[in-house]
Design a protein around this motif. Structure first.
Motif, PDB file in Angstrom:
ATOM      1  N   GLY A 340      15.927 -31.868  19.106  1.00  0.00           N
ATOM      2  CA  GLY A 340      14.985 -32.684  18.338  1.00  0.00           C
ATOM      3  C   GLY A 340      14.179 -33.604  19.228  1.00  0.00           C
ATOM      4  O   GLY A 340      12.974 -33.816  19.012  1.00  0.00           O
ATOM      5  N   PHE A 341      14.821 -34.145  20.266  1.00  0.00           N
ATOM      6  CA  PHE A 341      14.140 -35.043  21.197  1.00  0.00           C
ATOM      7  C   PHE A 341      13.105 -34.311  22.040  1.00  0.00           C
ATOM      8  O   PHE A 341      11.971 -34.759  22.177  1.00  0.00           O
ATOM      9  N   SER A 342      13.510 -33.194  22.624  1.00  0.00           N
ATOM     10  CA  SER A 342      12.624 -32.522  23.580  1.00  0.00           C
ATOM     11  C   SER A 342      11.406 -31.908  22.908  1.00  0.00           C
ATOM     12  O   SER A 342      10.367 -31.722  23.547  1.00  0.00           O
ATOM     13  N   ASN A 343      11.497 -31.608  21.618  1.00  0.00           N
ATOM     14  CA  ASN A 343      10.370 -30.969  20.929  1.00  0.00           C
ATOM     15  C   ASN A 343       9.374 -31.951  20.338  1.00  0.00           C
ATOM     16  O   ASN A 343       8.264 -31.552  19.971  1.00  0.00           O
ATOM     17  N   VAL A 344       9.749 -33.225  20.245  1.00  0.00           N
ATOM     18  CA  VAL A 344       8.832 -34.192  19.633  1.00  0.00           C
ATOM     19  C   VAL A 344       7.521 -34.333  20.407  1.00  0.00           C
ATOM     20  O   VAL A 344       6.443 -34.243  19.814  1.00  0.00           O
ATOM     21  N   PRO A 345       7.538 -34.597  21.730  1.00  0.00           N
ATOM     22  CA  PRO A 345       6.249 -34.793  22.412  1.00  0.00           C
ATOM     23  C   PRO A 345       5.342 -33.564  22.365  1.00  0.00           C
ATOM     24  O   PRO A 345       4.119 -33.703  22.208  1.00  0.00           O
ATOM     25  N   THR A 346       5.937 -32.367  22.486  1.00  0.00           N
ATOM     26  CA  THR A 346       5.099 -31.168  22.454  1.00  0.00           C
ATOM     27  C   THR A 346       4.584 -30.885  21.045  1.00  0.00           C
ATOM     28  O   THR A 346       3.451 -30.433  20.870  1.00  0.00           O
ATOM     29  N   LEU A 347       5.401 -31.158  20.022  1.00  0.00           N
ATOM     30  CA  LEU A 347       4.934 -31.003  18.642  1.00  0.00           C
ATOM     31  C   LEU A 347       3.770 -31.955  18.377  1.00  0.00           C
ATOM     32  O   LEU A 347       2.749 -31.576  17.781  1.00  0.00           O
ATOM     33  N   LEU A 348       3.899 -33.192  18.839  1.00  0.00           N
ATOM     34  CA  LEU A 348       2.838 -34.181  18.657  1.00  0.00           C
ATOM     35  C   LEU A 348       1.577 -33.779  19.410  1.00  0.00           C
ATOM     36  O   LEU A 348       0.462 -33.937  18.904  1.00  0.00           O
ATOM     37  N   SER A 349       1.741 -33.236  20.630  1.00  0.00           N
ATOM     38  CA  SER A 349       0.549 -32.835  21.399  1.00  0.00           C
ATOM     39  C   SER A 349      -0.148 -31.650  20.743  1.00  0.00           C
ATOM     40  O   SER A 349      -1.372 -31.541  20.787  1.00  0.00           O
ATOM     41  N   ASP A 350       0.621 -30.745  20.119  1.00  0.00           N
ATOM     42  CA  ASP A 350       0.013 -29.630  19.392  1.00  0.00           C
ATOM     43  C   ASP A 350      -0.821 -30.131  18.216  1.00  0.00           C
ATOM     44  O   ASP A 350      -1.859 -29.567  17.878  1.00  0.00           O
ATOM     45  N   HIS A 351      -0.348 -31.193  17.569  1.00  0.00           N
ATOM     46  CA  HIS A 351      -1.046 -31.727  16.400  1.00  0.00           C
ATOM     47  C   HIS A 351      -2.209 -32.643  16.779  1.00  0.00           C
ATOM     48  O   HIS A 351      -3.264 -32.612  16.139  1.00  0.00           O
ATOM     49  N   TYR A 352      -1.990 -33.498  17.802  1.00  0.00           N
ATOM     50  CA  TYR A 352      -2.935 -34.591  18.045  1.00  0.00           C
ATOM     51  C   TYR A 352      -3.571 -34.581  19.433  1.00  0.00           C
ATOM     52  O   TYR A 352      -4.332 -35.494  19.762  1.00  0.00           O
ATOM     53  N   GLY A 353      -3.301 -33.555  20.263  1.00  0.00           N
ATOM     54  CA  GLY A 353      -3.912 -33.470  21.576  1.00  0.00           C
ATOM     55  C   GLY A 353      -3.213 -34.348  22.607  1.00  0.00           C
ATOM     56  O   GLY A 353      -2.264 -35.064  22.304  1.00  0.00           O
ATOM     57  N   MET A 354      -3.713 -34.285  23.848  1.00  0.00           N
ATOM     58  CA  MET A 354      -3.079 -34.975  24.969  1.00  0.00           C
ATOM     59  C   MET A 354      -3.667 -36.352  25.252  1.00  0.00           C
ATOM     60  O   MET A 354      -3.093 -37.126  26.003  1.00  0.00           O
ATOM     61  N   GLY A 355      -4.807 -36.670  24.669  1.00  0.00           N
ATOM     62  CA  GLY A 355      -5.507 -37.905  25.015  1.00  0.00           C
ATOM     63  C   GLY A 355      -4.687 -39.166  24.892  1.00  0.00           C
ATOM     64  O   GLY A 355      -4.705 -40.027  25.764  1.00  0.00           O
ATOM     65  N   SER A 356      -3.960 -39.314  23.784  1.00  0.00           N
ATOM     66  CA  SER A 356      -3.180 -40.532  23.542  1.00  0.00           C
ATOM     67  C   SER A 356      -1.708 -40.204  23.310  1.00  0.00           C
ATOM     68  O   SER A 356      -1.005 -40.924  22.606  1.00  0.00           O
ATOM     69  N   ILE A 357      -1.234 -39.131  23.926  1.00  0.00           N
ATOM     70  CA  ILE A 357       0.099 -38.636  23.607  1.00  0.00           C
ATOM     71  C   ILE A 357       1.207 -39.640  23.958  1.00  0.00           C
ATOM     72  O   ILE A 357       2.202 -39.768  23.235  1.00  0.00           O
ATOM     73  N   SER A 358       1.065 -40.385  25.076  1.00  0.00           N
ATOM     74  CA  SER A 358       2.110 -41.341  25.448  1.00  0.00           C
ATOM     75  C   SER A 358       2.251 -42.435  24.393  1.00  0.00           C
ATOM     76  O   SER A 358       3.359 -42.829  24.025  1.00  0.00           O
ATOM     77  N   ALA A 359       1.097 -42.939  23.905  1.00  0.00           N
ATOM     78  CA  ALA A 359       1.139 -43.991  22.895  1.00  0.00           C
ATOM     79  C   ALA A 359       1.699 -43.467  21.573  1.00  0.00           C
ATOM     80  O   ALA A 359       2.526 -44.133  20.925  1.00  0.00           O
ATOM     81  N   ILE A 360       1.279 -42.270  21.162  1.00  0.00           N
ATOM     82  CA  ILE A 360       1.773 -41.695  19.899  1.00  0.00           C
ATOM     83  C   ILE A 360       3.264 -41.364  20.011  1.00  0.00           C
ATOM     84  O   ILE A 360       4.045 -41.635  19.097  1.00  0.00           O
ATOM     85  N   HIS A 361       3.645 -40.796  21.152  1.00  0.00           N
ATOM     86  CA  HIS A 361       5.063 -40.499  21.383  1.00  0.00           C
ATOM     87  C   HIS A 361       5.879 -41.796  21.374  1.00  0.00           C
ATOM     88  O   HIS A 361       6.980 -41.854  20.808  1.00  0.00           O
ATOM     89  N   GLY A 362       5.322 -42.850  21.976  1.00  0.00           N
ATOM     90  CA  GLY A 362       6.020 -44.135  21.992  1.00  0.00           C
ATOM     91  C   GLY A 362       6.250 -44.685  20.604  1.00  0.00           C
ATOM     92  O   GLY A 362       7.348 -45.155  20.277  1.00  0.00           O
ATOM     93  N   ILE A 363       5.226 -44.617  19.755  1.00  0.00           N
ATOM     94  CA  ILE A 363       5.378 -45.089  18.374  1.00  0.00           C
ATOM     95  C   ILE A 363       6.427 -44.260  17.642  1.00  0.00           C
ATOM     96  O   ILE A 363       7.254 -44.780  16.882  1.00  0.00           O
TER      97      ILE A 363
END
Length: 440
Positions: A340-363
């Motif tokens: 569940g942990f390892s798939n969150v950042p890549t799932l988020l990047s698939d949905h919302y792109g790489m531009g703000s991925i660190s901030a979205i992943h952080g939230i």
């Protein structure tokens, strides 16, 4: 030096293999409690606070990570090592005040442990967890899941490495000295990771003068319920995982495996790490990464239901088959928890792109912070109010309290929550951009 292994994979592993030792808390909490004169339940708030502040620091410092990974990785290095050394200092203070029962428990020492292990280390955990993730995805754009899984697996593997080392160190030295030594070792590891970590030279990060969409604007590119669904299913998976994992050693002992409980704990950590790497690498080959979450929840529901229906935890001492099934449940939960942990950042990047991925992943990691309180405390509440007779068992020459009926009731709650998480995954989380591109 423009090598993805030296600039991303190795530093990611050095950072995550260090901060992941936070999950070794159960291997020192009993010793700390006995030395400073407080109950294990009270001392365990240090771990809950560490996970809470991990999530909160990741949420609030996500933009710092986005702008400057070197600053964030240095913050992580200093805070994590300082928190560990500080924990040792306050353990020594508490042990001196309590003096084996001849003195009185020191509230100052307890507060200091909460401050160092909970707050200061928590900040190191949050920034250290986030720092390598975007960098890894940028270097391994064609295998993002494998890359993030590799580093996040280090977080899970840290327990398998650290737990036996900590147990051995405690046989030969005081707990406070152990924290001093580990603090120094992890500082060196993380500082090397900090020096090596770098984004690809061809990646352009928007400057302060360039207009960049806000986090909310990015999230609104999809129905907002989509992000809420991701956050909630992540939260529920961690809550269930921690509710069970926080009593992992007691479950092994209850099932009749006291002699090899430490070994099984290391095996469960391997499953945790394997889930992080295996599920995320597998997701690279899928059209929609959310499929992985559906699989995790279905497996968790099946194994939890079997142990729940058979009263497996209570009857395990009388049945070898049920004892093995209980152990299998723990391994499945660990693998799903890690995956569940390892798939969150890549799932988020698939949905919302790489531009703000660190901030979205952080939230999104704020879900981890709240689940760090919810999971262990839910389990403790159920055992206290719905548990049966407390049993005393011998473990490594000392008596330990276990409550099989209470641990069995924990599964009732986690079964309901796993079902809720599956429903969110099925009906609220939409197909990712990756899926949409594959099926226009």
């Amino acid at each position: 030096m423009n090598n993805k292994w030296i600039r991303a994979a190795i530093p990611g592993l050095l950072l995550h293999c260090s901060i992941g030792t936070v999950y070794c808390w159960s291997y020192v909490s009993t010793g700390i409690a006995s030395q400073i004169g407080f109950s294990v339940a009270t001392v365990n708030w240090a771990f809950s606070l560490a996970i809470l502040f991990l999530g909160l620091s990741a949420a609030f410092l996500g933009n710092v990570v986005e702008k400057d990974i070197h600053k964030s990785s240095l913050i992580a290095t200093i805070c994590f090592a300082a928190g560990m050394v500080g924990t040792g200092l306050f353990v020594k203070l508490g042990a001196s005040a309590y003096n084996g029962g001849a003195g009185t428990p020191s509230v100052l020492a307890l507060a200091g442990i909460f401050l160092c292990y909970g707050f200061i280390m928590g900040i190191g955990l949050g920034t250290g967890y986030l720092s390598p993730v975007k960098t890894l995805m940028l270097w391994f754009q064609d295998r993002k899941g494998l890359a993030t899984g590799l580093a996040v697996a280090g977080f899970g593997a840290a327990k398998a490495i650290g737990a036996p080392i900590m147990e051995e160190m405690q046989k030969n030295m005081s707990i406070d000295k152990m924290f001093y030594i580990l603090g120094a070792v992890y500082f060196v590891m993380m500082f090397i990771g900090h020096l090596l970590l770098a984004k690809p030279s061809d990646w352009h990060e928007p400057s302060a003068s360039e207009k960049k969409p806000t986090i909310m604007e990015v999230l609104k590119t999809k129905p907002l319920g989509n992000y809420i669904g991701i956050w909630l299913m992540f939260f529920l998976n961690i809550t269930c995982g921690l509710a069970i994992i926080s009593y992992e050693k007691q479950l092994f002992i209850t099932a009749g495996f006291a002699a090899i409980a430490g070994t099984l704990g290391a095996v469960s950590a391997v499953f945790n790490a394997a889930g992080r790497l295996g599920f995320s690498a597998w997701a690279d080959k899928m059209k929609d990464r959310n499929t992985i979450y559906k699989m995790i929840f279905i497996l968790s529901i099946l194994f939890t239901a079997v142990v729940h229906v058979t009263n497996g935890i209570i009857k395990a001492p009388e049945s070898t088959v049920l004892a093995i099934i209980v152990v299998c449940l723990i391994m499945v939960v660990n693998a799903g928890y890690g995956g569940g942990f390892s798939n969150v950042p890549t799932l988020l990047s698939d949905h919302y792109g790489m531009g703000s991925i660190s901030a979205i992943h952080g939230i999104t990691l704020s879900a981890w912070g709240f689940a760090g309180i919810a999971g262990p405390q839910l389990a403790a509440f159920i055992i206290k109010h719905f548990g049966g007779e407390v049993q005393q068992v011998e473990y490594h020459g000392k008596m330990m309290s276990i409550n099989p009926a209470g641990m069995q009731h924990i599964l009732t709650a986690t079964l309901v929550l796993y079902v809720a998480a599956l429903l969110l995954s099925l009906f609220l989380v939409k197909k990712s951009g990756k899926s949409s591109e594959a099926n226009p």
